[in-house]
Design an enzyme around this catalytic site. Sequence first.
Site, PDB file in Angstrom:
ATOM      1  N   ARG A   1      32.459 -15.697  -2.496  1.00  0.00           N
ATOM      2  CA  ARG A   1      33.264 -14.953  -1.504  1.00  0.00           C
ATOM      3  C   ARG A   1      34.375 -15.837  -0.951  1.00  0.00           C
ATOM      4  O   ARG A   1      35.385 -15.366  -0.456  1.00  0.00           O
ATOM      5  CB  ARG A   1      32.393 -14.365  -0.382  1.00  0.00           C
TER       6      ARG A   1
ATOM      7  N   ASP B   1      54.825  -3.646   0.280  1.00  0.00           N
ATOM      8  CA  ASP B   1      53.895  -3.146  -0.737  1.00  0.00           C
ATOM      9  C   ASP B   1      54.716  -2.980  -2.019  1.00  0.00           C
ATOM     10  O   ASP B   1      55.526  -2.063  -2.133  1.00  0.00           O
ATOM     11  CB  ASP B   1      53.292  -1.804  -0.274  1.00  0.00           C
TER      12      ASP B   1
ATOM     13  N   LYS C   1      47.143  -0.648 -10.383  1.00  0.00           N
ATOM     14  CA  LYS C   1      48.198   0.124 -11.033  1.00  0.00           C
ATOM     15  C   LYS C   1      48.823  -0.689 -12.186  1.00  0.00           C
ATOM     16  O   LYS C   1      48.132  -1.021 -13.122  1.00  0.00           O
ATOM     17  CB  LYS C   1      49.212   0.562  -9.989  1.00  0.00           C
TER      18      LYS C   1
END
Length: 402
Positions: free
Chosen positions: A59, A184, A209
């Site tokens: 993590r 973004d 994407k």
Amino acid sequence: MGEGYKNFETSVIHEGYDSKDHLGSLSTPIFQTSTFTFDSAEQGERRFAGNEDGYIYSRLGNPTVKALEERIAALEKGEAGLAFGSGMAAVSAVLIALTKANDHIVCSQGLYGCTFGLLKLMKEKYNIHHDFCAMDDEQVLRKTIQPNTTCIYVETPINPTMKVIDLRMVAKVAKEYGIPVVVDNTFSTPYLQRPLELGCDIIIHSATKYICGHGDVVAGLVVGKKDFIQGVSLTTQKDIGGIISPFDAWLLLRGLKTLPVRMDRHTFNAEKLFEKLKQHPEISNVYYPGDRTHPDYGIVESQMKQGGGLISFEINGTKEDAQKFLNSLKLIKIAVSLGDAETLIQHPATMTHSVIPEETRLKMGISNQLIRLSVGLESWEDLWDDIEQGLATLGNRFEIQI
Ligand SMILES: *Cc1c(COP(=O)(O)O)cnc(C)c1O
């Protein structure tokens, strides 16, 4: 900042990884491990104290993930990168890192649906306010910035209306107030647009994407200054925990290698379809960043390499006509998401942007007839044949009425 290869097409394949460090393995090894053993108790102490480099627990960092983070940082021309388990994990980690209760965010008019949902949640639960701004006028942008504004959050081209924002202008105004600009960059990828080079500060990607490109991973990426990225890594990422798995990081490293080749083909196909769509009588409006006749094309030309693979258009009719058209397609798949090899089509009003109240949605330019097309890598002629036969089913509607 990595090796600093001269050209994007080389960095996208080599940056952040050297096979010499891994027994000659050409492909980045997948470190499928949750934890890392220490040679001694003292070494564990040094690692936790930050006095020795090395891995502790996945993590907090993982070698496969690190290769991806270094690669995206180099591609965006940033100092450091950070990978997340989804684009929204990246968006939320950044926005939480940049705000506290009673702060204010200025956003572009038109945002990814879930980013809109996150801002609403932050307002309702933590009193963190936001205002939308078209960002097409410097003075209006200055007026929207409040004394408690801690960041400007921009999407360009905007999903799904394809409006573009002049990033140099926004960065210039933000500098006057000393606040960071978050972009973004999902729609463009660093191959088409690099906002850090235009003066912006932080990049976010839904890597789901184009970065992945094959429709088989959900992931997010952030790039920015080393201090900021380290801060996010040690606070909102470590403690909220939206990390990526080593295997998904590996899939993204693999997908990235073909990004320039794919983006060239996505754009080529989109330009062909744009020309065809524009001339079709069943379609009233077509929105594409590569539209050379659009008044904002000057901005596109100054900050984007190409128009990319996304087109939106309005059916000359109703919501039901839009749905009928989608249902009539045979090759093109009805699905949200974008940037895959397969051409995908969706209806924003009832799908990606259905959470937005209708009045706001219409003001954002997302009508009930608007359709978003993510142009894939197939033959554009086959795609056009499918679209044309789909539109022909709408033509029948008029004949039946007569
Ligand atoms: C998909 C998308 C997101 C959210 O990313 P996930 O990977 O689905 O969490 C954010 N911004 C834009 C522009 C997107 O298209």
